[in-house]
Design a protein around this motif. Structure first.
Motif, PDB file in Angstrom:
ATOM      1  N   GLU A   1       0.817  -1.206   0.000  1.00 61.92           N
ATOM      2  CA  GLU A   1       0.000   0.000   0.000  1.00 61.92           C
ATOM      3  C   GLU A   1       0.857   1.265   0.000  1.00 61.92           C
ATOM      4  OE1 GLU A   1      -3.834   1.911   2.326  1.00 61.92           O
ATOM      5  OE2 GLU A   1      -2.376   0.752   3.463  1.00 61.92           O
ATOM      6  N   ALA A   2       0.498   2.194  -0.874  1.00 63.38           N
ATOM      7  CA  ALA A   2       1.151   3.503  -0.917  1.00 63.38           C
ATOM      8  C   ALA A   2       0.146   4.547  -0.452  1.00 63.38           C
ATOM      9  CB  ALA A   2       1.583   3.813  -2.348  1.00 63.38           C
ATOM     10  N   ILE A   3       0.647   5.670   0.037  1.00 59.80           N
ATOM     11  CA  ILE A   3      -0.212   6.830   0.260  1.00 59.80           C
ATOM     12  C   ILE A   3       0.412   7.968  -0.524  1.00 59.80           C
ATOM     13  CG2 ILE A   3      -1.139   8.458   1.935  1.00 59.80           C
ATOM     14  CD1 ILE A   3      -1.326   6.241   3.947  1.00 59.80           C
ATOM     15  N   GLY A   4      -0.233   8.377  -1.564  1.00 64.91           N
ATOM     16  CA  GLY A   4       0.347   9.340  -2.496  1.00 64.91           C
ATOM     17  C   GLY A   4       0.004  10.769  -2.133  1.00 64.91           C
TER      18      GLY A   4
ATOM     19  N   PHE B   1      -0.480  -0.361  -4.427  1.00 66.83           N
ATOM     20  CA  PHE B   1      -1.866   0.098  -4.549  1.00 66.83           C
ATOM     21  C   PHE B   1      -2.095   1.249  -3.597  1.00 66.83           C
ATOM     22  CE2 PHE B   1      -4.316  -1.126  -0.759  1.00 66.83           C
ATOM     23  CZ  PHE B   1      -3.451  -2.007  -0.113  1.00 66.83           C
TER      24      PHE B   1
END
Lengths: 792, 348
Positions: A510-513, A574
């Motif tokens: 998991e990414a946090i953009g 994601f």
């Protein structure tokens, strides 16, 4: 705010250990952010007089200095400072001393053949000031003290300086006296602010005051102080100002600053002889008026939607920005002989607005915008005169003193709000010492008079907070309320967690953009970015964060680039996050949606891998009814490797496929990148799920039928499968594609799709004839509805 | 006639068969259609009935002796084959070959973002305490962000929020929320008390990034409104959460503070989770870590959303999720979390 303990003791006899006193401040909400001990460690420092200065052969930065320290033999030191002469009186640190402002012990050292037997000190080395440019040269009168301990001779007491963080609802605590009042009340110590002793004089003439804008300034006092001789302040005033973080300037300015620190009332001294018309006028600034403030900056006023408060001379020429900063024209100078002292009360919000718009904050504005005591004008003006040791001439105050507000406080309400069991007398005992007089007027009701120095206290609940502070938060018994509801996630929140878990299981991290992108970031990812297509920030922190994202694609591409640059070659990521489209017609807020996106970059990271992930995800959510339609025109995506997922009601669930080659190359990425981008709201709430009711599993044997069709390349396999499902009827329990073959045998532009169909009846073993009949139905259906033929 | 020595010889032949195949050949020789026993059986008819009976019994005994010997030998040989097969099956499960690629075969498990992990844990604690989880938009109006929260225009507290306004509507009316409090307002508008909810979510402040702050960050707030809620309930709820999330040896304390939307207000601190209160660098030697703000809901806020402050009372609290994760995982610089660097992200 810097608060010297010695200054607090002017108002109450604090004798607590300084650390414990710090905890009292903490518990009152004046949080101690720092605590410095000053005036300590001066035991080895004596008063000395320079008797000889000589050059040292071969050295041009240091000199040999001989100091008379009261002993029969003078002391010889080596010194690198040049700001003193023979005869000057200086502090001399003797061998063995460790100075408070330096972290070494002074030893006997030999430099260029000369032995240094001590050190003459700067004010910073003694922790008495910031000056490190030269030696601290003492007043000439100190020559009589040569040989005496420096601290005793100078009258320096050791002190503790607290750095307190004062909350916005404590304007009273923006002053030494206010801090002392609060702490004394908590400790049960007597507190008083001594009344200034002032004398009056007829000298100095008169001055006029006019308030044209009472909405900006409701009280204004002007006092003439004649007979001023501008010069340095007495040592004790200069030292206190220094300890409280202000630089001494001259006796007049210092007295004004001293009173502001002590009482919280800013005042401003003008040179009366430089004020045309001998008077002051308070009015709103006219649009475009300018004024050079004391800091040398030309300020434009009257430009905001609401008025700025100007102080003008009697002829109307601006001489200061009310409550914020004075002008340069009437500044106190060495030649000033008559001071006109302003002490006024300005409207809080007006000061806050003007200060914010001009980007100009001062010690005065910080106090006025929190709220200064409107009744504090007289005491402040008197205290300035007292500190200057001068009589007051003509003095006047325009505007009426305020009537203290009164608030009825219910003792039962105090206890209901705090969870306490206080009596009326206990409540009164907490309030009285901090200036809130509380008189019982009816059963359980107190008539509380709010002191004028607490303009923040407006309602009953504000008074309750004061009771809580002085009772002590830590003494309020803790309890836990019982929620009457079952705590649980909503179905959406629950499913969102499941989606994340499925993706993690599929190997995605998991990414946090970024919420905000830079100009061009959308376009680089192949997304629209014209005006009206994106939302821009009014005043961004940086250009790179000035446009709200409309898609998770630019951020995930950026993350891929970051990882690839660190030689992480497989980047399956994601993100579940909000994107913000332009507001729908008639609305002010953006079209904000929560989306799920995934990027699969690296070996095998392509549209097929992305589609696999989506199939797994749909399976986990029990979603069967989503149509996959090839879509050529998805911004930023590969035209022939992208499908749109459509819900049965026509809603677009999202897209699956690959990132467009142009978008990849714009990020210097090679190869392919699988891409998933779904509207989480539609996916989780807008698509029917398979009925969770259990289906009976047959105990009878199943039969498999394999069918391979040669199908045009343009015909989606999903459509063929859909037809097979429809044609096979209720006895079909599963169907799956197990082989795809392209080659000369099947011809150009076509491929063979091989399906296995499994049939089973719940109540019997199927006969060969039954299976054969269904098989033929399936073949007929596919051949009729698709450009497909059964492969022999 | 078969004598004992013949039987012994037969048994030796069975025992010496080295493979199942050899054993089958021996078995055929000794018991097959062309074997001596088969021949003897054929000749039985030539005997007198009395002798035939006797002779038949002898042949059966012989046959069963040989059959038994063959079966025993077969069991031995089969067992040998099985063990050899198992031995040959040996693999080294620590030969963990890493194949690049995101294809299914090479895929390893991914990771949730540290902020998500922290947020889920926090949510679960509060769910256990009977709270629901409320969410709302990240871009908000001035009303939900400030005015309904007792922060009128030009209120000095506004400057502390470093809000980022957007070019939408009238200038200065739409912004990215600098706190999750607007969700509290939305919950209070949508639902009559009692309310026991938490509001986790993303926020943005125009705050220059440093080791402890990034402009975009996550906050979690809580709101309780019910009859008879007291400041003691606030302190008790925070203590209960602190114990549940950090462990029974981590405690909380409240200090007076000031926020426009609560009165009385407090900062709350918890025992330093690194040194457990003895003092260390993380807590600047105080033994306490400042976590967030809290207080009793201000009556002006109740009035803004149409809740009668005489009938209902409540408290609210809030703190940063990213900051909590930073403390818990000893992350020296918060800015790494924004990079989405897999080398960093996959270690938790």
């Amino acid at each position: 705010m810097l608060v010297p303990l010695s200054w607090l003791r002017d108002f109450a006899p604090f004798d607590l250990d300084p650390v414990e006193l710090g905890e009292v401040f903490d518990n009152l909400g004046m949080v101690v952010e720092g605590m410095t001990r000053v005036g300590e460690g001066l035991d080895g420092v004596v008063v000395g007089r320079v008797v000889e200065i000589a050059a040292i052969a071969g050295a041009d930065k240091i000199r040999r200095v001989v100091v008379d320290a009261g002993a029969p033999e003078p002391v010889e030191v080596v010194c690198g400072a040049w700001n003193f002469d023979v005869g000057d009186v200086v502090p001399l640190a003797t061998v063995g001393t460790t100075l408070p402002g330096a972290d070494f012990q002074i030893g006997r050292r030999k430099m260029k053949g000369v032995t240094s037997n001590g050190m003459i000190c700067s004010s910073r080395e003694l922790a008495l000031g910031d000056d490190h440019a030269g030696i601290m040269v003492l007043p000439g009168a100190m020559a009589a003290e040569v040989g005496r301990p420096f601290a005793a001779a100078m009258g320096i007491e050791s002190d503790v300086v607290y750095d307190l963080a004062i909350e916005t609802n404590r304007p009273d605590a923006m002053s030494i006296a206010g801090v002392a009042r609060d702490a004394a009340a908590k400790l049960g110590l007597p507190f008083s602010i001594p009344a200034p002793k002032v004398t009056a004089t007829d000298a100095g003439g008169t001055a006029t005051i006019v308030i044209e804008s009472p909405d900006l300034c409701d009280r204004f006092g002007a006092t003439i102080i004649p007979g001023v001789a501008v010069g340095p302040s007495p040592e004790w005033i200069a030292r206190r100002l220094t300890r409280a973080g202000m630089r001494p300037i001259n006796n007049v300015v210092d007295a004004s600053n001293y009173v502001m620190l002590e009482l919280g009332q800013p005042t401003h001294p003008y040179d009366l002889d430089r004020l045309p018309g001998r008077g002051l006028l308070v009015r709103a600034a006219r649009k475009g008026e300018t004024l050079a403030t004391l800091d040398g900056v030309e300020r434009r006023l009257g430009e905001g939607p609401q008025p700025d408060c100007l102080i003008c001379d009697a002829e109307g020429t601006p001489v200061g920005i009310g409550g914020i900063m004075g002008g340069a024209s009437s500044e106190i100078s060495d030649g000033t002989s008559t001071v006109l002292l302003e002490a006024a009360h300005f409207e809080r919000m007006a000061i806050a607005r003007t200060s914010k718009r001009l980007g100009l904050r001062s010690e005065a504005s910080a106090r006025f915008e929190r709220g200064v005591d409107p009744a504090g004008i007289e005491r402040a003006r008197d205290r300035v005169a007292e500190l200057l040791g001068l009589a007051q001439g003509h003095r006047a105050v325009a505007g009426e003193p305020p009537v203290p507000s009164r608030v009825p406080v219910r003792v039962a309400r105090v206890n209901a709000m705090l969870g306490t069991d206080l009596t009326s007398d206990e409540v009164r005992a907490y309030l009285g010492p901090i200036g809130f007089s509380a008189e019982p007027v009816a059963d359980g009701i107190l008539d509380v008079t709010v002191p004028t120095f607490r303009p923040d206290a407006e309602r009953e609940v504000d008074v309750i907070e004061e009771v809580a502070r002085h009772h002590g938060y830590e003494r309020i018994a803790r309890s836990v309320p019982r929620s009457p509801q079952v705590g649980q996630l909503t179905a959406y929140q629950h499913d969102r967690r499941r989606v994340r878990d499925v993706l993690v299981g599929e190997g995605l991290t998991e990414a946090i953009g970024p919420m905000l992108l830079g100009p061009g970031d959308h376009a680089r990812a192949g997304l629209p970015e014209a005006p009206g297509e994106v939302i821009e920030a009014e005043d961004p922190l940086a250009r790179e964060e000035s446009v709200l994202r409309t898609s998770l694609l630019p951020g995930l591409l950026r993350a891929v680039v970051t990882n690839v640059s660190h030689r992480v070659i497989d980047v399956p990521l994601f993100e579940i996050g909000h994107v913000y489209g332009p507001p729908p017609a008639g609305q002010v807020l953006p079209d904000e949606r929560e989306r799920l996106a995934a990027i699969l970059y690296g070996e095998g990271g392509d549209g097929r891998a992305a589609a696999d992930v989506v199939r797994t995800l749909l399976g986990a959510l029990r979603i069967d009814d989503v149509a996959w339609r090839a879509s050529r025109d998805e911004p930023g995506l590969h035209p022939t490797r992208t499908v749109r997922l459509i819900a049965p009601d026509g809603a677009v669930v999202g897209v699956v496929g690959e990132v467009a080659p142009d978008a990849l190359s714009a990020h210097d990425l090679t190869g392919r990148a699988g891409w998933i981008d779904l509207d989480l709201g539609v996916l989780l709430s807008g698509v029917p799920r398979r009925d969770p009711a259990a289906r009976v599993v047959s105990r009878f044997p199943s039969s498999d039928v394999d069918l391979a069709f040669v199908v045009d390349d343009t015909e989606p396999a999903a459509a063929v499968e859909r037809t097979l499902r429809d044609a096979a009827g209720d006895l079909l329990v599963d169907v799956w594609l197990f082989d795809v073959f392209r080659g000369p045998q099947v011809g150009d532009g076509r491929r063979s799709l091989a399906y296995r169909l499994r049939f089973c009846a719940p109540d019997r073993t199927l006969t060969d004839a039954e299976v054969a009949a269904i098989r033929q139905q399936c073949i007929d259906a596919v051949e009729q509805r698709h450009p497909a033929t059964l492969r022999a | 006639m078969v004598d004992d020595s013949d039987l012994d010889a037969a048994r030796r032949r069975i025992a010496s068969a080295a493979t199942l195949e050899e054993l089958r050949a021996v078995e055929n020789d000794l018991l097959g259609k062309k074997s001596a026993i088969a021949a003897m059986n054929t000749r039985l008819g030539e005997l007198a009935p009395e002798a035939r009976k006797e002779r038949g019994r002898e042949i059966n005994e012989l046959r069963s002796a040989l059959t038994g010997a063959v079966a025993a030998r077969r069991a031995v040989l089969e067992e040998g084959d099985r063990s050899a097969g198992i031995a040959a099956d040996r693999i080294d499960l620590t030969e963990a070959v890493r194949v690049p690629g995101v294809g299914r075969a090479a895929r390893r498990r991914g990771q949730l973002h540290l902020v998500t992990q922290t947020r889920d844990e926090l949510e679960d604690v509060f769910i256990g305490m009977g709270f629901t989880v409320a969410e709302g938009p990240e871009v908000e109006t001035d009303w939900y962000n400030f005015e309904a929260l007792n922060i009128p225009p030009a209120h000095p507290a506004r400057s502390g929020f470093d809000s980022l306004y957007l070019k939408l509507g009238e200038p200065g009316t739409v912004l990215i929320r600098p706190h999750t409090s607007p969700v509290q307002v939305r919950v209070m508008e949508a639902q009559r008390p009692p309310i026991y909810s938490i509001m986790p979510g993303r926020c943005y402040r125009k705050d220059t990034p440093d080791a402890r702050h990034t402009p975009a960050f996550h906050q979690i707030e809580g709101l309780v409104i019910d009859r008879g809620i007291t400041f003691g309930d606030l302190a008790g709820t925070i203590e209960e959460f602190t114990n549940a999330y950090f462990g029974p040896d981590i405690h909380s304390r409240l200090r007076p503070a000031s926020f426009p939307f609560t009165e009385p207000s407090a900062e709350y601190e918890v025992t330093c989770v690194i040194c457990h209160g003895t003092g260390c660098r993380t807590c600047s030697g105080t033994g306490w870590i400042e976590l967030g703000g809290c207080g009793m809901v201000h009556p002006n806020v109740f009035e803004a959303v149409g809740i009668d402050p005489e009938e209902w009372s409540g408290f609210a609290f809030g703190f940063g999720i990213d900051r909590l994760a930073q403390i818990r995982h000893s992350i020296s610089d918060m800015r790494v979390m924004a990079d989405n660097d897999l080398r960093f992200a996959t270690q938790f």
